[in-house]
Design a protein around this motif. Structure first.
Motif, PDB file in Angstrom:
ATOM      1  N   GLN A 192       0.822  -1.205   0.000  1.00  0.00           N
ATOM      2  CA  GLN A 192       0.000   0.000   0.000  1.00  0.00           C
ATOM      3  C   GLN A 192       0.859   1.259   0.000  1.00  0.00           C
ATOM      4  OE1 GLN A 192      -2.212  -1.259   3.424  1.00  0.00           O
ATOM      5  NE2 GLN A 192      -4.052  -1.751   2.218  1.00  0.00           N
ATOM      6  N   LEU A 193       1.959   1.222   0.730  1.00  0.00           N
ATOM      7  CA  LEU A 193       2.888   2.349   0.684  1.00  0.00           C
ATOM      8  C   LEU A 193       3.390   2.547  -0.747  1.00  0.00           C
ATOM      9  CD1 LEU A 193       5.011   1.866   3.932  1.00  0.00           C
ATOM     10  CD2 LEU A 193       3.512   3.784   3.386  1.00  0.00           C
ATOM     11  N   ALA A 194       3.716   1.422  -1.398  1.00  0.00           N
ATOM     12  CA  ALA A 194       4.212   1.503  -2.772  1.00  0.00           C
ATOM     13  C   ALA A 194       3.178   2.143  -3.694  1.00  0.00           C
ATOM     14  CB  ALA A 194       4.574   0.112  -3.275  1.00  0.00           C
ATOM     15  N   ASP A 195       1.920   1.713  -3.566  1.00  0.00           N
ATOM     16  CA  ASP A 195       0.870   2.263  -4.420  1.00  0.00           C
ATOM     17  C   ASP A 195       0.614   3.732  -4.115  1.00  0.00           C
ATOM     18  OD1 ASP A 195       0.550  -0.111  -5.736  1.00  0.00           O
ATOM     19  OD2 ASP A 195      -1.104  -0.806  -4.485  1.00  0.00           O
ATOM     20  N   THR A 196       0.913   4.133  -2.914  1.00  0.00           N
ATOM     21  CA  THR A 196       0.771   5.552  -2.574  1.00  0.00           C
ATOM     22  C   THR A 196       1.899   6.364  -3.182  1.00  0.00           C
ATOM     23  OG1 THR A 196      -0.149   4.892  -0.443  1.00  0.00           O
ATOM     24  CG2 THR A 196       0.535   7.192  -0.681  1.00  0.00           C
ATOM     25  N   LEU A 197       3.110   5.851  -3.070  1.00  0.00           N
ATOM     26  CA  LEU A 197       4.289   6.639  -3.407  1.00  0.00           C
ATOM     27  C   LEU A 197       4.745   6.478  -4.847  1.00  0.00           C
ATOM     28  CD1 LEU A 197       6.292   5.987  -0.115  1.00  0.00           C
ATOM     29  CD2 LEU A 197       4.933   8.001  -0.710  1.00  0.00           C
ATOM     30  N   GLY A 198       4.021   5.670  -5.599  1.00  0.00           N
ATOM     31  CA  GLY A 198       4.421   5.469  -6.988  1.00  0.00           C
ATOM     32  C   GLY A 198       5.739   4.717  -7.107  1.00  0.00           C
ATOM     33  N   LEU A 199       5.974   3.802  -6.186  1.00  0.00           N
ATOM     34  CA  LEU A 199       7.199   2.995  -6.232  1.00  0.00           C
ATOM     35  C   LEU A 199       6.798   1.530  -6.264  1.00  0.00           C
ATOM     36  CD1 LEU A 199       9.113   4.842  -3.368  1.00  0.00           C
ATOM     37  CD2 LEU A 199       9.605   5.031  -5.804  1.00  0.00           C
ATOM     38  N   SER A 200       7.759   0.648  -6.534  1.00  0.00           N
ATOM     39  CA  SER A 200       7.440  -0.773  -6.460  1.00  0.00           C
ATOM     40  C   SER A 200       7.553  -1.214  -5.003  1.00  0.00           C
ATOM     41  CB  SER A 200       8.411  -1.568  -7.322  1.00  0.00           C
ATOM     42  OG  SER A 200       9.700  -1.530  -6.750  1.00  0.00           O
ATOM     43  N   LEU A 201       6.799  -2.239  -4.682  1.00  0.00           N
ATOM     44  CA  LEU A 201       6.843  -2.811  -3.337  1.00  0.00           C
ATOM     45  C   LEU A 201       8.286  -3.040  -2.913  1.00  0.00           C
ATOM     46  CD1 LEU A 201       4.811  -6.009  -2.405  1.00  0.00           C
ATOM     47  CD2 LEU A 201       6.995  -5.436  -1.389  1.00  0.00           C
ATOM     48  N   ILE A 202       9.037  -3.630  -3.786  1.00  0.00           N
ATOM     49  CA  ILE A 202      10.397  -4.017  -3.436  1.00  0.00           C
ATOM     50  C   ILE A 202      11.276  -2.811  -3.154  1.00  0.00           C
ATOM     51  CG2 ILE A 202      12.478  -5.084  -4.385  1.00  0.00           C
ATOM     52  CD1 ILE A 202      10.477  -7.074  -5.722  1.00  0.00           C
ATOM     53  N   HIS A 203      11.028  -1.769  -3.914  1.00  0.00           N
ATOM     54  CA  HIS A 203      11.852  -0.589  -3.669  1.00  0.00           C
ATOM     55  C   HIS A 203      11.458   0.110  -2.375  1.00  0.00           C
ATOM     56  CE1 HIS A 203      15.055   1.934  -4.978  1.00  0.00           C
ATOM     57  NE2 HIS A 203      14.349   3.013  -4.704  1.00  0.00           N
ATOM     58  N   VAL A 204      10.188   0.081  -2.051  1.00  0.00           N
ATOM     59  CA  VAL A 204       9.769   0.619  -0.761  1.00  0.00           C
ATOM     60  C   VAL A 204      10.495  -0.122   0.350  1.00  0.00           C
ATOM     61  CG1 VAL A 204       7.852   0.690   0.878  1.00  0.00           C
ATOM     62  CG2 VAL A 204       7.513   1.473  -1.453  1.00  0.00           C
ATOM     63  N   HIS A 205      10.530  -1.428   0.198  1.00  0.00           N
ATOM     64  CA  HIS A 205      11.195  -2.219   1.232  1.00  0.00           C
ATOM     65  C   HIS A 205      12.663  -1.857   1.358  1.00  0.00           C
ATOM     66  CE1 HIS A 205      13.445  -5.790   2.654  1.00  0.00           C
ATOM     67  NE2 HIS A 205      12.598  -5.615   3.626  1.00  0.00           N
ATOM     68  N   ARG A 206      13.333  -1.744   0.231  1.00  0.00           N
ATOM     69  CA  ARG A 206      14.757  -1.391   0.252  1.00  0.00           C
ATOM     70  C   ARG A 206      14.976  -0.022   0.894  1.00  0.00           C
ATOM     71  NH1 ARG A 206      16.337  -4.352  -4.644  1.00  0.00           N
ATOM     72  NH2 ARG A 206      15.036  -2.967  -5.852  1.00  0.00           N
ATOM     73  N   THR A 207      14.115   0.922   0.526  1.00  0.00           N
ATOM     74  CA  THR A 207      14.249   2.274   1.067  1.00  0.00           C
ATOM     75  C   THR A 207      14.064   2.271   2.574  1.00  0.00           C
ATOM     76  OG1 THR A 207      13.304   3.096  -0.999  1.00  0.00           O
ATOM     77  CG2 THR A 207      13.423   4.633   0.830  1.00  0.00           C
ATOM     78  N   LEU A 208      13.068   1.514   2.989  1.00  0.00           N
ATOM     79  CA  LEU A 208      12.784   1.373   4.408  1.00  0.00           C
ATOM     80  C   LEU A 208      13.981   0.764   5.130  1.00  0.00           C
ATOM     81  CD1 LEU A 208      10.285   2.244   5.739  1.00  0.00           C
ATOM     82  CD2 LEU A 208       9.192   0.100   5.112  1.00  0.00           C
ATOM     83  N   LYS A 209      14.535  -0.247   4.493  1.00  0.00           N
ATOM     84  CA  LYS A 209      15.683  -0.929   5.080  1.00  0.00           C
ATOM     85  C   LYS A 209      16.847   0.040   5.256  1.00  0.00           C
ATOM     86  CE  LYS A 209      18.639  -4.623   3.493  1.00  0.00           C
ATOM     87  NZ  LYS A 209      18.742  -5.644   2.416  1.00  0.00           N
ATOM     88  N   ALA A 210      17.048   0.871   4.258  1.00  0.00           N
ATOM     89  CA  ALA A 210      18.134   1.852   4.338  1.00  0.00           C
ATOM     90  C   ALA A 210      17.894   2.826   5.494  1.00  0.00           C
ATOM     91  CB  ALA A 210      18.242   2.613   3.020  1.00  0.00           C
ATOM     92  N   LEU A 211      16.658   3.295   5.604  1.00  0.00           N
ATOM     93  CA  LEU A 211      16.354   4.224   6.696  1.00  0.00           C
ATOM     94  C   LEU A 211      16.583   3.551   8.044  1.00  0.00           C
ATOM     95  CD1 LEU A 211      13.051   5.908   5.414  1.00  0.00           C
ATOM     96  CD2 LEU A 211      15.333   6.899   5.506  1.00  0.00           C
ATOM     97  N   ARG A 212      16.201   2.298   8.097  1.00  0.00           N
ATOM     98  CA  ARG A 212      16.357   1.546   9.338  1.00  0.00           C
ATOM     99  C   ARG A 212      17.827   1.406   9.679  1.00  0.00           C
ATOM    100  NH1 ARG A 212      11.899  -2.795   8.697  1.00  0.00           N
ATOM    101  NH2 ARG A 212      13.179  -3.121   6.846  1.00  0.00           N
ATOM    102  N   SER A 213      18.614   1.037   8.664  1.00  0.00           N
ATOM    103  CA  SER A 213      20.034   0.781   8.935  1.00  0.00           C
ATOM    104  C   SER A 213      20.763   2.063   9.312  1.00  0.00           C
ATOM    105  CB  SER A 213      20.698   0.138   7.713  1.00  0.00           C
ATOM    106  OG  SER A 213      20.937   1.125   6.746  1.00  0.00           O
ATOM    107  N   GLN A 214      20.195   3.212   8.912  1.00  0.00           N
ATOM    108  CA  GLN A 214      20.805   4.477   9.317  1.00  0.00           C
ATOM    109  C   GLN A 214      20.290   4.943  10.672  1.00  0.00           C
ATOM    110  OE1 GLN A 214      20.930   7.538   5.981  1.00  0.00           O
ATOM    111  NE2 GLN A 214      19.897   5.849   4.962  1.00  0.00           N
ATOM    112  N   GLY A 215      19.461   4.099  11.280  1.00  0.00           N
ATOM    113  CA  GLY A 215      18.936   4.472  12.590  1.00  0.00           C
ATOM    114  C   GLY A 215      17.979   5.646  12.543  1.00  0.00           C
ATOM    115  N   LEU A 216      17.309   5.836  11.399  1.00  0.00           N
ATOM    116  CA  LEU A 216      16.402   6.981  11.286  1.00  0.00           C
ATOM    117  C   LEU A 216      14.976   6.628  11.666  1.00  0.00           C
ATOM    118  CD1 LEU A 216      17.808   8.456   7.959  1.00  0.00           C
ATOM    119  CD2 LEU A 216      18.049   9.388  10.255  1.00  0.00           C
ATOM    120  N   VAL A 217      14.547   5.439  11.277  1.00  0.00           N
ATOM    121  CA  VAL A 217      13.203   5.007  11.658  1.00  0.00           C
ATOM    122  C   VAL A 217      13.244   3.549  12.124  1.00  0.00           C
ATOM    123  CG1 VAL A 217      12.218   6.475   9.856  1.00  0.00           C
ATOM    124  CG2 VAL A 217      12.438   4.026   9.479  1.00  0.00           C
TER     125      VAL A 217
END
Lengths: 241, 241
Positions: A192-217
């Motif tokens: 659902q995040l992907a459909d909101t943001l105009g991204l693919s599911l997989i890329h949302v996941h990767r982006t999220l992972k990056a934010l997580r690994s940077q200790g941001l969220v």
DNA sequence: CGCGATTTTGAGCCATGTCAATCGGAGTGG
DNA sequence: CCACTCCGATTGACATGGCTCAAAATCGCG
């Protein structure tokens, strides 16, 4: 298809209170006015997650609890989510004759009040005016958000998109008392995040992972925590004009 | 900053006529009603290309000729164009207090009439109602287009974006009599197209080149011609819900 | 315990972006 | 009339963000 509850148990009071808070903020009502609107709520309608709220034609619903999204499904099954309605927002299922508007779908179990019924039960003309003002203000705020969303989709990178959406949701949930220490429930799947943001599911996941690994969220079990809100704010280019 | 013309030369009549046509279509007015609104136009205001139409606060302008765009400039100089206003559309420079809305900018020399002045000069209450209805209908149509634009930015590929925009513009210019054989003036640079479609200037150019080489569109000297409208229609996924 | 939904990972490709440079036309001043 | 300049269109080489496909791991739930 739906049931109307009569009595007001504790959670209804709870929902009314948070909904009233949003109303007070978006429609710039004082507390007394918001109270007056709350008292107009007669019976509360309940719908399960997944309900399509179209076909209500005309009468807005005052969302008391739960999440609703506006979306459009394309003929080839692509899907775009335009935005979300949170408790306190007015939901206007504007299926304008034959056009290609958007559908409103409940993302969670929701409770809401029919505005037309509230208008009918309203005695004083001030109540009518108050309600109409509240509806107009809520729809205007949604419209404003749609501009932000266009900028998000047109100009932002994947992380900017994700972060700016999370910040928008935090800022809207905060006055509802649904945010504690930059942490809140987020009843959205990555799809659902992907459909909101105009991204693919997989890329949302990767982006999220990056934010997580940077200790941001932090994000798990349907709950997000914004760990470095200042940094995130800055990432999201939350530019005033 | 602007001059008000008094007499109605030929082109004013021309502009009025096309603007009236749009009004009739979007506000679903009959010809007589559109005529009545046309007669309310007192003096016509002129602004050069590049004029920022904000600061008018409140009173909409009825655009009689020329193009206007809604856009937002981000702090880092990125730019997003939300949409275009064409002759016959109502332009509402909604610079809502301190928020971050959008600016309206004239893309060409424009002529317009101040709606507030028209209301003042209107005698019959029906005229007031007619004008208000026209403003509401025009703004509702713009809102509808904004949903389409979100889908464009969120789901479409570069060629789908470009083609769907060209088709939208053709469909809106057609009732104005400004389209002949799927060919019309397009006073937009490739950079403005890029800022509209959320693409880079260079990619817009590439996409355009591809369309040209496939014999689908022709584009030069500020004029576009849609060579295979049916094929284009199909490309643009113009999906009804 | 098993099943469907969701999240997570990896590999590889393609669309789109960036950088750098040229080209053409319109206006401007000499 | 020419030289100059500016803006927009055009092109090529190259980098990369985001997508697709495929599969495994995990979660929620009956």
């Amino acid at each position: 298809m739906w049931q109307a509850g009569e009595g007001r148990s504790g959670w209804v009071e709870e929902a009314l209170k948070s909904a009233g808070l949003v109303l007070a903020r978006t429609a710039k009502l004082d507390g007394a006015s918001a109270d007056r609107i709350e008292r107009l709520v007669g019976s509360v309608e309940h719908y399960p997650a997944g309900t399509f709220l179209n076909g209500f034609e005309g009468s807005p619903k005052w969302l008391l609890s739960g999440w609703v999204c506006e979306m459009r499904i394309l003929p080839d099954a692509r899907r775009q989510i335009f935005g979300f309605d949170l408790p306190g927002d007015m939901v206007l299922p504007q299926s304008r004759a034959g056009q290609r508007p958007c559908s409103h779908v409940a993302l969670t179990r929701i409770d809401c009040a029919d505005v037309e019924r509230m208008l009918r039960s309203a005695g004083a003309p001030e109540d009518h005016e108050l309600l109409n003002r509240a509806v107009a203000a809520s729809l205007a705020a949604a419209q404003e958000r749609r501009y932000d969303h266009i900028v998000r989709l047109g100009q932002y990178s994947s992380s900017e998109r994700l972060v700016s959406l999370l910040l928008e949701l935090r800022d809207r949930l905060e006055p509802l008392g649904m945010v504690a220490a930059d942490s809140f429930r987020l009843p959205l799947t990555q799809e659902q995040l992907a459909d909101t943001l105009g991204l693919s599911l997989i890329h949302v996941h990767r982006t999220l992972k990056a934010l997580r690994s940077q200790g941001l969220v932090e994000m798990r079990l349907g709950r997000v925590t914004l760990l470095k809100p200042a940094k995130l704010d800055q990432m999201a280019q939350r530019g005033l004009c």
